[in-house]
Design an enzyme around this catalytic site. Structure first.
Site, PDB file in Angstrom:
ATOM      1  N   MET A 193     -12.595   6.734 -12.835  1.00 47.84           N
ATOM      2  CA  MET A 193     -12.714   7.225 -14.212  1.00 47.84           C
ATOM      3  C   MET A 193     -13.690   6.348 -14.990  1.00 47.84           C
ATOM      4  O   MET A 193     -14.561   6.845 -15.724  1.00 47.84           O
ATOM      5  CB  MET A 193     -11.355   7.216 -14.903  1.00 47.84           C
ATOM      6  CG  MET A 193     -11.432   7.402 -16.426  1.00 47.84           C
ATOM      7  SD  MET A 193      -9.819   7.394 -17.222  1.00 47.84           S
ATOM      8  CE  MET A 193     -10.243   6.857 -18.886  1.00 47.84           C
TER       9      MET A 193
ATOM     10  N   CYS B 173      -8.751   5.696 -11.784  1.00 51.19           N
ATOM     11  CA  CYS B 173      -8.837   4.307 -12.211  1.00 51.19           C
ATOM     12  C   CYS B 173     -10.305   3.874 -12.311  1.00 51.19           C
ATOM     13  O   CYS B 173     -11.013   4.280 -13.234  1.00 51.19           O
ATOM     14  CB  CYS B 173      -8.034   3.417 -11.257  1.00 51.19           C
ATOM     15  SG  CYS B 173      -7.715   1.752 -11.886  1.00 51.19           S
TER      16      CYS B 173
ATOM     17  N   LYS C 127       6.717  -2.944  31.108  1.00 58.56           N
ATOM     18  CA  LYS C 127       6.795  -4.401  30.996  1.00 58.56           C
ATOM     19  C   LYS C 127       6.605  -4.925  29.569  1.00 58.56           C
ATOM     20  O   LYS C 127       7.328  -5.842  29.145  1.00 58.56           O
ATOM     21  CB  LYS C 127       5.778  -5.058  31.933  1.00 58.56           C
ATOM     22  CG  LYS C 127       6.006  -6.565  32.149  1.00 58.56           C
ATOM     23  CD  LYS C 127       7.346  -6.832  32.822  1.00 58.56           C
ATOM     24  CE  LYS C 127       7.300  -6.416  34.297  1.00 58.56           C
ATOM     25  NZ  LYS C 127       8.563  -6.771  34.994  1.00 58.56           N
TER      26      LYS C 127
ATOM     27  N   ARG D 294      -7.113  -3.998 -14.509  1.00 55.20           N
ATOM     28  CA  ARG D 294      -7.306  -5.074 -15.485  1.00 55.20           C
ATOM     29  C   ARG D 294      -8.242  -4.655 -16.608  1.00 55.20           C
ATOM     30  O   ARG D 294      -8.179  -5.191 -17.706  1.00 55.20           O
ATOM     31  CB  ARG D 294      -7.852  -6.309 -14.751  1.00 55.20           C
ATOM     32  CG  ARG D 294      -8.070  -7.530 -15.641  1.00 55.20           C
ATOM     33  CD  ARG D 294      -8.416  -8.768 -14.820  1.00 55.20           C
ATOM     34  NE  ARG D 294      -7.226  -9.310 -14.171  1.00 55.20           N
ATOM     35  CZ  ARG D 294      -6.954  -9.190 -12.885  1.00 55.20           C
ATOM     36  NH1 ARG D 294      -7.785  -8.558 -12.084  1.00 55.20           N
ATOM     37  NH2 ARG D 294      -5.843  -9.705 -12.375  1.00 55.20           N
TER      38      ARG D 294
ATOM     39  N   GLU E  70      -1.746   9.398  -7.277  1.00 59.18           N
ATOM     40  CA  GLU E  70      -1.416   9.541  -5.849  1.00 59.18           C
ATOM     41  C   GLU E  70      -0.121   8.838  -5.489  1.00 59.18           C
ATOM     42  O   GLU E  70       0.557   9.214  -4.513  1.00 59.18           O
ATOM     43  CB  GLU E  70      -2.563   9.005  -4.984  1.00 59.18           C
ATOM     44  CG  GLU E  70      -2.769   7.506  -4.982  1.00 59.18           C
ATOM     45  CD  GLU E  70      -3.675   6.997  -6.082  1.00 59.18           C
ATOM     46  OE1 GLU E  70      -4.213   5.875  -5.955  1.00 59.18           O
ATOM     47  OE2 GLU E  70      -3.840   7.714  -7.099  1.00 59.18           O
TER      48      GLU E  70
ATOM     49  N   LYS F  27      14.793   2.642  33.715  1.00 55.01           N
ATOM     50  CA  LYS F  27      14.360   1.254  33.880  1.00 55.01           C
ATOM     51  C   LYS F  27      14.463   0.492  32.568  1.00 55.01           C
ATOM     52  O   LYS F  27      14.943  -0.654  32.536  1.00 55.01           O
ATOM     53  CB  LYS F  27      12.926   1.244  34.404  1.00 55.01           C
ATOM     54  CG  LYS F  27      12.427  -0.115  34.868  1.00 55.01           C
ATOM     55  CD  LYS F  27      11.036   0.035  35.484  1.00 55.01           C
ATOM     56  CE  LYS F  27      10.527  -1.293  36.001  1.00 55.01           C
ATOM     57  NZ  LYS F  27       9.169  -1.151  36.600  1.00 55.01           N
TER      58      LYS F  27
ATOM     59  N   HIS G  17      -2.836   5.907 -11.386  1.00 46.15           N
ATOM     60  CA  HIS G  17      -2.896   6.272  -9.966  1.00 46.15           C
ATOM     61  C   HIS G  17      -1.880   7.387  -9.668  1.00 46.15           C
ATOM     62  O   HIS G  17      -0.763   7.122  -9.224  1.00 46.15           O
ATOM     63  CB  HIS G  17      -2.600   5.049  -9.097  1.00 46.15           C
ATOM     64  CG  HIS G  17      -3.699   4.041  -9.086  1.00 46.15           C
ATOM     65  ND1 HIS G  17      -4.726   4.060  -8.172  1.00 46.15           N
ATOM     66  CD2 HIS G  17      -3.947   2.989  -9.914  1.00 46.15           C
ATOM     67  CE1 HIS G  17      -5.556   3.067  -8.414  1.00 46.15           C
ATOM     68  NE2 HIS G  17      -5.110   2.397  -9.463  1.00 46.15           N
TER      69      HIS G  17
END
Length: 542
Positions: free
Chosen positions: A383, A380, A188, A469, A516, A222, A514
């Site tokens: 570190m 990042c 449903k 930043r 990854e 169905k 980054h």
């Protein structure tokens, strides 16, 4: 001319539209087709860059500096094609552009409306730049029935009429729950979801039905009858042990063949999925295992670290080991001794993050790794915290801190307002907008000859994706290097520290970027491969 596959979702979110789109693209590529994947997000944010990771999950960053939805990470990992800012659009970006055009007078005094102006902008985005592709897969975020998704659904409905015949196919992903008290799967929810989709003029060609067990023949018939799709186009999307088994499972269920049939393509070559079978076999049959502690601040939602998780898996694949992740909330170490939590692990990873909360706990984790010779990987923010820990406890800079946490007499980490991108000077205001003002996207770095990280990369010049930043202050370099923390990687102009490593430590590396984000199952990132390799060595010692 490119053909278009529109993938929508129903019933509930987080069923795996992005993964399904990525897997289908991988299967079509395995048949020799060229594919592009795009994500249409209905939220009003211009991009996910200012959204909390605990609400939205990871922000995936592209080479060209776009902050995008985490599904683009799946797209890259499965297709191998680097995404860009033109592969993700939001309602916010659409409206931002339309309002700017209205203010300029581009609409010549006409009334600006959702139809046709918003829907036309969405269609233009979908169709733009696809000349080199055979298939363009467009995932529409959210679920059918969401009010914010209506302009996107209307736009893809219009495209179904405007494109040539058999150039648009609609795939709808739904949930088929098992009700224990009734002892059966229920159709449903899928029926109602498809009814909602059809009410706005879209008839799905295929159903991808998420369920935790095989769909009985009766329920499949169905769904076919009530949802007006071919029975063979009801594709079960069963749970699998690893996401890298998804292309295999979908192929066996007929997803790629049924999709091509919906386009009228019946003579496509069979896909070569041997590499997917090989990687699945490696995951299922490891030769050992290691335990990695991830000390973070968003551990309540694992999607906040999606690319990180997959990169660790990739590192395990290349080392033929299973990687067990122990998630540790960094704030714990601000109150408790980290030893009971970390003394048994084979590696410690401190990922990126923003803000002061949990920072001292990450510093404590870096200190434990340094003192006990545990492989440490700081990414990042990880570190930056490792550098602050070394400044305090090796170099004697007792008040070492980051200006991100407030004014400090020893700004070992501070905000940068100017930097070079190639030959272009980029600037930002310290008190300016948050969105889009970080150092974003791919930047080059120069690695010191003979450094451990240069050895790992096999190169002294690299390009990696950034999202931050604040920067480590180069003014503290001499004092730290005297105590054994080497600034092994710098920006090409020598101003911004990109990597640090500890002398006389088995494996202690911090990177400002980054890595990854660029790891792939068939091309594991060298840093993750080396880190897991060091963890394997550690496991043999303890």
């Amino acid at each position: 001319m490119a053909r278009y596959i529109f993938i929508t979702g129903g019933v509930v979110s987080s069923l795996g539209k992005g993964l399904g789109a990525a897997a289908l693209a991988a299967l079509l590529q395995a048949r020799g087709y060229r594919c592009r994947l795009r994500k249409l997000d209905p939220y009003l944010n211009v991009d996910p860059g200012t959204m909390s990771p605990t609400q939205h999950g990871e922000v995936f960053v592209t080479d060209d500096g776009a902050e995008t939805d985490l599904d683009l990470g799946h797209y890259e990992r499965f297709s191998g094609r680097p995404a860009n800012r033109q592969d993700n659009i939001t309602t916010g970006r659409i409206y931002q552009d339309i309002i700017a055009r209205e203010r300029r007078g581009d609409y010549l005094g006409g009334t600006v409306q959702v139809i046709p102006h918003v829907t036309d902008a969405i269609k233009a985005f979908v169709l733009d730049g696809n000349e080199d592709y055979d298939f363009v897969l467009c995932e529409i975020g959210g679920t059918v029935g969401d009010i914010e998704a209506m302009p996107f659904l209307e736009a893809i409905r219009q495209l179904g009429n405007e494109l040539p015949r058999q150039h648009a196919v609609y795939i709808h992903l739904t949930l088929m729950p098992w009700i224990p008290s009734a002892g059966e799967l229920k159709t449903k929810p899928t029926q109602h979801s498809v009814k909602e989709l059809r009410s706005i003029g879209i008839q799905p060609d295929l159903l991808m039905v998420r369920c935790d067990r095989p769909i009985p023949a009766g329920e499949r018939r169905k769904l076919s009858l009530f949802c007006n799709v071919r029975e063979t186009a009801v594709i079960p999307a069963l749970d699998v042990r690893s996401i890298y088994e998804v292309p295999i499972a979908y192929h066996e269920a007929g997803l790629d063949a049924e999709t091509l049939a919906a386009f009228g393509i019946t003579d496509a070559p069979e896909p070569d999925i041997s590499k997917w079978k090989a990687i699945s076999s490696n995951i299922r049959n490891p030769e050992g295992e290691v335990t990695i502690a991830v000390v973070g601040k968003y551990t309540g939602l694992k999607d906040a670290y999606k690319s990180l998780i997959e990169a660790l898996v990739h590192g395990g694949i290349v080392n033929r080991v299973k990687v067990n992740i122990e998630w540790i909330e960094s704030e714990i170490f601000e109150k408790e001794d980290p030893t009971p939590y970390l003394e048994h692990v084979n590696g410690i990873l401190v990922p990126g993050g923003f803000g002061e909360r949990g920072a001292e706990g990450k510093i404590a984790a870096a200190g434990f790794a340094r003192r006990h010779d545990v492989p440490y990987f700081g990414i990042c923010f990880g570190m930056q915290m490792a550098v602050i820990e070394a400044a305090r406890n090796l170099a004697g800079v007792e008040k070492a801190s980051s200006t991100e946490f407030g004014p400090t007499p020893e700004p070992v980490v501070g905000i940068m307002t100017e930097w070079l991108r190639g030959n272009l000077l980029e600037k930002r205001m310290s008190g300016g907008d948050l969105g889009g003002t970080l150092r974003l996207g791919a930047y080059e770095a120069r690695l010191a000859p003979g450094s451990k990280i240069a050895e790992i990369y096999g190169s002294e010049r690299i390009s990696e994706r950034h999202r931050h930043r604040y920067e480590v202050n180069i003014d503290y370099r001499d004092r730290l290097e005297e105590k054994g923390m080497r600034f092994a990687g710098l920006s090409p102009d020598g101003v911004l520290p990109e990597t640090v490593e500890l002398d006389n430590h088995p494996w202690f590396i911090g990177v400002q970027y980054h890595p990854e984000l660029k790891s792939r199952p068939f091309e594991p990132h060298p840093l993750f491969a080396s880190f897991i390799g060091a963890a394997v060595e550690r496991s043999r010692l303890v």
